[in-house]
Enzyme design. Sequence first.
Site: not given
Length: 483
Positions: A232, A263
Site C-alpha cells: 500500500d 500501489e
Amino acid sequence: MANEVMMQSFEWDTDGSGDFYKKLKKDAKTLKENGIDGLWLPPMTKGGSDMDVGYGVYDLWDLGEFDQKGTIRTKYGTKEELLDAIKSLQDAGIKCYADVVLNHKGNADFTEEFKAVMVDQNNREQDVSGEMDIEAWTGFDFKGRAGKYSDMVWHYYHFSGVDYDVKSDTSAIFRILGDGKYWEEDVSGEKGNFDYLMNCDIDHDHPEVREEIFKWADWFIDETKVDGFRYDALKHISSNFIHDLSDHIINEKGEENFYLFGEFWQYNKEEIAKYLETTDYNIDLFDVPLHFHMQEASKSMGNYDMRKIFDNTIVADFPAQAVTFVDNHDSQPGQSLDSWVEDWFKEIAYAMILFRKDGYPCIFAGDYYGLIGEVKTEAKYDLINNMLKVRKNYNYGEEDNYFDDPSVIGWVRRGDEDHKPLVVLISIKDMAEKQMFVGESEAGATYVDLSGKNEDITIDENGNGVFTVGPGSVTYWANKESL
Ligand code: CA
C-alpha cells in the site's frame, strides 16, 4: 497457467459484520470456477476498530487474535477464520495476496511530548514554525497482546511525522525532530516531499523499525502462508526500504513463489520508470495511467481519442510489470482518490484489461458484486463471469490492433494451435463497423458476438470479417463452432 486473473476481494463498504472470511471460504470453489486465480485480500492487521477497513493500522502482529481497540476480530473476522479462508482458497487453486500497509500506524495507546516543526501542507520541505514542543498520539504498547510475537513498544522517535498536537489542539503536519532525522528523500516529490500521508508516519530509516518490519514480514508470511504482497501507498515510503524488504522476501521464498505488486499512485511516466528500476523490477505496479485514461474516456461524451488510450501506460511501456485494473476501493465514489470510471464504460474497460495480451488483470469486487455503501451500483457478476470465460477460452496468440479512428478501436487476438481467434470492437460514440482480419483458415466461418448484442457474421474468403458495434459499446466475437 495461462490468462490468470486476480480480484480485489473487497470495496470500501464491504460488509463489516465479521463474516467476510467465512464467506470467502464458502465461495472459494465458485470463485475459481468463475475464473479467479488470485485474490487480493484486505489488510489483515488490527486497525482502530472492528469497522476499520484496514488502512488505519494499529498492530501489525494482531490479525484478529487479541482483544485490542475494543475487538478481537478485525472488520473481516478472526485470525482463525482468516487462516481457514486462505487454506480453502489455496486448496481451490486461488493464490492469496495480502494488503500490506507499512507507511503509517494509527490509533496509538498513549501520547508523548517531543520536539517538532510545523510544515506547509502543500510543500512539506517548507517549515512554517520554529522548533516547538508538541504532544501527540505516538505511543504504542499493545497491552492486549502483552508482548506475544514481539515486545517492541513504538515511540515518537520511530516516526517522522504526525498530524495533530494535543497540547494546542492543532491539526497540521508536524515533522518530528531528532538527530539526523528528516523526511525520507526517496519518496514521491509531490507536495515538495510526499513521505507524509496520514496518522503516524513510520520512519523506515530507524534501525529498530527496520528490524521489526523485516521480522514481522517473515513471521507474517510464515503464519498466513500468503502467496504475495500488495504494498500500500508506495509513493509515500522509502523506495530503498521497499527494495531491501522485497529483496529479503524473495531471497527467503524464491522469486517464483512469492508475487510482489503495489500501489504507486502516479501518472508520471518517468517516476514510474524510476520506481520500477529502483526496486529491481521485482514489484509489479497497478496501471494507474490506464485507469486515468479510462476514467477520462468515460467522461468525454465520446470525444476521447481512443487511439491513445494505451499511450504512456504501464501495460504499454512495461508489459511484464503491469497489473491492469478498472477501479478500486480508493477510486470509488467518495473515497480519497475518487476517480470512478462511469458505468456505461465499464464493459469497455473490462474488455481492455481482460482481452489483451499483456497485463495481470485485477477485477474489482465493487464492480463484480456492486457497491453497497452510500453510492450503490449494480452487480456486474454475470457480465464479468462471461468475460472471464471468453478470456480463458479465446485470449491467445498475436495481437493485431486497429487503432485507426478516434472513437472506434478494435483488435484481434489471432489465437494459437489450441485456440480460435478473438475479435474485440469498441465504439465510444456512434454505431460502427470495422473490417478486421482473423486468419485465412477462418474463411467461411460464422462468428458470434459473445457479448450477445449483435447478429452473427460470416468471415469472407480472405479471412476478413466486418464486425459491428452499437454506440458507446463493446462487442467480442469468436468462431461459432468453437463454442
Ligand atoms: Ca511515509
